[in-house]
Design an enzyme around this catalytic site. Structure first.
Site, PDB file in Angstrom:
ATOM      1  N   LYS A  16      33.998  37.832  36.421  1.00 55.48           N
ATOM      2  CA  LYS A  16      33.090  36.929  37.159  1.00 55.48           C
ATOM      3  C   LYS A  16      31.778  37.627  37.504  1.00 55.48           C
ATOM      4  CE  LYS A  16      36.359  36.485  40.255  1.00 55.48           C
ATOM      5  NZ  LYS A  16      37.510  37.086  39.564  1.00 55.48           N
ATOM      6  N   HIS A  41      33.888  43.029  42.044  1.00 57.75           N
ATOM      7  CA  HIS A  41      33.141  42.417  40.936  1.00 57.75           C
ATOM      8  C   HIS A  41      32.210  43.456  40.324  1.00 57.75           C
ATOM      9  CE1 HIS A  41      33.743  38.240  43.013  1.00 57.75           C
ATOM     10  NE2 HIS A  41      34.867  38.801  42.636  1.00 57.75           N
ATOM     11  N   ARG A 143      43.985  29.459  65.043  1.00 52.81           N
ATOM     12  CA  ARG A 143      42.899  29.243  66.010  1.00 52.81           C
ATOM     13  C   ARG A 143      42.777  30.363  67.052  1.00 52.81           C
ATOM     14  NH1 ARG A 143      45.135  23.339  66.580  1.00 52.81           N
ATOM     15  NH2 ARG A 143      46.958  24.657  66.363  1.00 52.81           N
TER      16      ARG A 143
END
Ligand code: GDP
Ligand code: IMO
Ligand code: MG
Length: 440
Positions: A16, A41, A143
């Site tokens: 990628k 990457h 949360r």
């Protein structure tokens, strides 16, 4: 101008980074939308070799705005290390880089929990990158996460940290029998990080919205791959984020109508790092050969990548769940010299043949791949830049990939360097639909 999502169609490390680097030349904005410093990457160009973990691969272009969206989890130490490294190499990082205040933080207890958790799982461990990714996303969903924006409010940051540590330290000491985390130490350290990062913390959704209004070109840089997606991957052997194309919207704060195309990156064979089912895995000399020629060692952890034949079932699944508009096939050169190549067209399990990726992990783990054999090529494709000059067998192989994936190929990569690429069509050309085959 079109906006393009770039995603991995397999289990990550498809190349990628290289493809984003090529396309970023025409992009005004490159934005990461999920994952964290588990990503690695690689970009090799005239400025050197770079491995990006958090910062979008577009940072090497001066005029490109690079953003980290709200869907990413940020380890500030890793981010600062990357900033320092790039700046040390002469890369300008100022107002061209921002991180969303809504992105969640990775804290030292996330790494401690992950380590203890993986150890306690024994042979059932996921084989994570150890970057604290899963526990940080778990806190976000529960949360109780602490966000990048909280770094700018020390009182709030301290209160949240205190509340979380009451429970977490109980688990660390009583359940995992490891050292507890000291509030003051973490607080002081994170305030130093806050000072370094404060100028880069912004509402990146607004920045994207302004870019869209101006007609700017946006690349959404996916990390990991389709089969590591928490919903659509080989669960539970996945990462903890939405690495598929849908994540580009929730992870950056843009609506789906903004996206014009989705480019899937597929290696000409398959690799996977860490545990989990891998139907076309080769544990023999052929697999070892792919690993050696493809230099298949993780860009983040250095672990050897498991290697196998191209899996048409897995990539066709990626075409469907991501709505791919085209493919970039990478590492074609690694197959040079293979006498015979195999492509997986289905999975045989319990007396049945599956043409689609089964959700059942047992089926995926125990299935036998159904292969189709093709003649390989002896001529080198390394560094090839012309489709016409590719050996006939390589063209046939690519054609078969298109048919199996049900998606056309726009780009072919024949080496790790920027210029070692065949561009059949520009995936950034105006919106179009995927087709099953190409006429050429
Ligand atoms: P990413 O995570 O998808 O960006 O991929 P990685 O950077 O982790 O792994 C891909 C590796 O393959 C890197 O070392 C690249 O330099 C290399 N690479 C990319 N494209 C090609 C190619 O076409 N041929 C060869 N031989 N290497 C490639
Ligand atoms: P890029 O972006 C390949 C894998 C890990 C492990 C699983 C969960 O470079 O393609 P995590 O640390 O995310 O909780 O680990 O996911 N994994 C990757 N494999 N490439 C990656 O990123 C990966 N990021 C995570 O090896 O199996
Ligand atoms: Mg990688």
């Amino acid at each position: 101008m079109p906006n393009l999502v770039i995603i991995g169609t397999q289990w990550g490390d498809e190349g990628k980074g290289k493809i984003v680097d090529i396309l970023a030349r025409e992009a005004d904005v490159v934005v990461r939308y999920q994952g964290g410093s588990n990503a690695g990457h690689t970009v090799i160009n005239n400025r050197g070799t770079f491995v990006f973990h958090l910062i979008p691969s577009g940072i090497l272009y001066r005029g490109t705005l690079c953003l980290i969206g709200n869907g990413v989890v940020i380890d500030p130490a890793a981010l600062i290390e990357e900033l320092d490294h790039l700046q040390g190499k002469g890369i300008r990082i100022g107002s061209n880089f921002a991180v969303s205040g809504r992105a969640h933080l990775i804290l030292p207890y996330h790494k401690a929990i992950e380590k203890a958790n993986e150890q306690s799982k024994g042979s059932r461990r996921i084989g994570t990158t150890g970057r604290g990714i899963g526990p940080s996303y778990a806190d976000k969903m529960s949360r109780i996460g602490i966000r990048v924006g909280d770094l700018l409010n020390p009182t709030l940051f301290r209160r949240k940290l205190h509340e979380n540590l009451v429970e977490i330290n109980w688990f660390l000491e009583r359940l995992y029998h490891v050292e507890k985390i000291e509030l003051e130490k973490v607080f002081q350290q994170y305030m130093i990080y806050a000072d370094r990062l404060k100028d880069h913390i912004a509402d990146t959704s607004i920045m994207l919205s302004k870019a869209i209004q101006r007609g700017h070109n946006i690349l959404f840089e996916g990390a990991q791959g389709t089969h590591l997606d928490v919903d659509l991957g080989t669960y539970p052997y996945v990462t903890s984020s939405s690495s598929t194309a849908g994540g580009a919207c929730t992870g950056t704060g843009v609506g789906p109508t903004v996206i014009d195309g989705v480019l899937g990156i597929a290696k000409a064979y398959t690799t996977r790092v860490g545990s989990g089912p891998f139907p076309t895995e080769l544990t023999d000399a052929i697999g070892a050969g792919l690993q050696e020629r493809g230099k298949e060692f993780g860009a983040t952890t250095g672990r050897a990548r498991r290697c196998g034949w191209f899996d048409g079932v897995a990539v066709r699944y990626a075409t469907r769940v991501n709505g791919l508009t085209s493919l970039a096939v990478t590492k074609l050169d690694v197959l040079d010299g293979c006498k015979e190549l195999k492509l997986c067209t289905g999975y045989r399990y319990g007396g049945k043949i599956y043409r689609d990726m089964p959700a059942d992990l047992d089926a995926l783990t125990s299935c036998e791949p159904v292969y189709e054999a093709m003649r390989g090529w002896t001529v080198s494709t390394t560094g090839a830049t012309s489709y016409a000059k590719l050996p006939r067998e390589a063209k046939r192989y690519l054609k078969r990939i298109e048919e199996l994936a049900e998606c056309r190929i726009d780009m072919i990569s024949t080496g790790s360097k920027r210029q070692e690429t065949i561009i059949l069509r520009n995936p950034l050309e105006p919106k179009r639909k995927a087709t099953t085959a190409t006429k050429r």
